[in-house]
Design a protein around this motif. Structure first.
Motif, PDB file in Angstrom:
ATOM      1  N   LEU A 112       0.218   4.043  -2.901  1.00 30.18           N
ATOM      2  CA  LEU A 112      -0.086   5.448  -2.632  1.00 30.18           C
ATOM      3  C   LEU A 112       0.955   6.376  -3.253  1.00 30.18           C
ATOM      4  N   LEU A 145       0.518  10.315   2.908  1.00 35.03           N
ATOM      5  CA  LEU A 145      -0.078   9.114   3.492  1.00 35.03           C
ATOM      6  C   LEU A 145       0.848   7.917   3.349  1.00 35.03           C
ATOM      7  N   SER A 146       1.501   7.818   2.205  1.00 35.00           N
ATOM      8  CA  SER A 146       2.461   6.743   1.987  1.00 35.00           C
ATOM      9  C   SER A 146       3.624   6.828   2.963  1.00 35.00           C
ATOM     10  N   TYR A 175      11.278   7.296   0.442  1.00 37.84           N
ATOM     11  CA  TYR A 175       9.897   7.775   0.359  1.00 37.84           C
ATOM     12  C   TYR A 175       9.763   9.184   0.922  1.00 37.84           C
ATOM     13  N   GLY A 187      -1.356   1.357  -8.436  1.00 38.02           N
ATOM     14  CA  GLY A 187      -1.123   2.791  -8.272  1.00 38.02           C
ATOM     15  C   GLY A 187      -0.693   3.473  -9.558  1.00 38.02           C
ATOM     16  N   PHE A 247       0.826  -1.213   0.000  1.00 37.51           N
ATOM     17  CA  PHE A 247       0.000   0.000   0.000  1.00 37.51           C
ATOM     18  C   PHE A 247       0.863   1.267   0.000  1.00 37.51           C
ATOM     19  N   PRO A 297      -1.760  11.701  -1.137  1.00 36.48           N
ATOM     20  CA  PRO A 297      -1.348  10.287  -1.072  1.00 36.48           C
ATOM     21  C   PRO A 297       0.141  10.097  -0.827  1.00 36.48           C
ATOM     22  N   ILE A 336       0.405   6.497  -6.996  1.00 36.69           N
ATOM     23  CA  ILE A 336      -0.748   7.331  -7.351  1.00 36.69           C
ATOM     24  C   ILE A 336      -0.340   8.804  -7.367  1.00 36.69           C
ATOM     25  N   SER A 337       0.360   9.232  -6.322  1.00 38.89           N
ATOM     26  CA  SER A 337       0.796  10.625  -6.247  1.00 38.89           C
ATOM     27  C   SER A 337       1.752  10.976  -7.386  1.00 38.89           C
TER      28      SER A 337
END
Length: 275
Positions: A108, A267-268, A171, A235, A104, A264, A111-112
């Motif tokens: 995320l 959030l990641s 990240y 994603g 996940f 996102p 996606i971003s």
């Protein structure tokens, strides 16, 4: 008389030699018979004992393993080993939670990133007035940087032994660059943000995969890698779709879409830090 004595001596010599040959042959046959009996007894004892099995297989006889997990020996005997796990609900439940968290996290962040990268070339040309050559140079340098950084990040993760720290660093770099895209006044700022973002991608890739290998059980390692990569692909697929839908909803307002893409990413980062 001399000839008669010579003939008798020769006859006795021949008889003695023949007797010796017969005795030698008899001894040889006895040796062969004892060897055959010992071999038969050893084979009977071997059949009575269970076959020795080790982690890497049976060292006593050659075997062949087919795709169903059946083991066939040279003499036609069969045995069974634990079959490979099938990808079903039970297998997915058996995958450790850490693997799901990493999946996940990847989803995320993808996606971003894809929400921004899908629109970035058009934004550079139409809003900031960059040329096609500039767009190509930015993308080429960014992707080359990510590829080169991966080589060193994997070796460093083995050296220091702290794979999660490097993954969080990668990240984190990607997350903190996301607000730069809607705030950047010039192409130089976007180039710097893209460059740092790809450095973060290169840093996190190899330690994250090594972390998956460390967490996953041996019989679920392939399923664990497949799950993480599948969520990553989800994603990468959903991100551009979100970008297209948001561009339609906001009447082609690039900066609004870029700001939504920031959420996102953070959030990641929070998920990998606290998981």
């Amino acid at each position: 008389e001399l000839l008669s004595n010579s003939h008798m001596a020769l006859s006795r010599a021949r008889a003695t030699r023949l007797g010796g040959d017969l005795c030698g042959a008899r001894d040889s046959w006895e040796v062969l018979a004892r060897g055959a009996a010992q071999g038969a007894a050893a084979r009977r004892r071997h059949r009575a004992q269970p076959a020795r099995r080790t982690r890497r297989g049976n060292h006593m006889r050659d075997r062949f393993i087919d795709w169903r997990g059946s083991v066939t020996f040279n003499r036609g005997q069969t045995d069974t080993v634990k079959p490979a796990p099938r990808l079903d609900a039970a297998t997915l439940r058996a995958i450790p939670p850490g693997i799901w968290a990493l999946g996940f996290v990847s989803m995320l962040m993808d996606i971003s990133s894809e929400m921004i990268h899908a629109l970035l070339p058009i934004y550079l040309v139409t809003v900031l007035g960059a040329s096609a050559t500039t767009v190509g140079a930015i993308e080429g340098i960014a992707e080359a940087t990510a590829s080169v950084t991966k080589v060193f990040s994997g070796a460093i993760s083995d050296w220091i032994g702290k794979r999660k720290l490097l993954a969080v660093l990668g990240y984190g770099l990607a997350a903190i660059t996301k607000p730069v895209f809607p705030l950047a006044p010039t192409v130089g700022w976007l180039f710097a943000a893209r460059f740092i973002d790809r450095i973060g991608k290169g840093i996190r890739g190899a330690p994250r995969d090594a972390l998956v290998a460390d967490i996953a059980p041996g019989h679920l390692r392939g399923a664990s890698f497949g799950l993480r990569q599948s969520l990553d692909t989800v994603g990468a697929f959903v991100g551009p779709l979100f970008a297209i839908a948001l561009m339609w909803l906001t009447a082609n307002h690039f900066k609004t879409v870029f700001w939504i893409a920031v959420m996102p990413a953070f959030l990641s980062l929070a998920l990998i830090v606290f998981s």
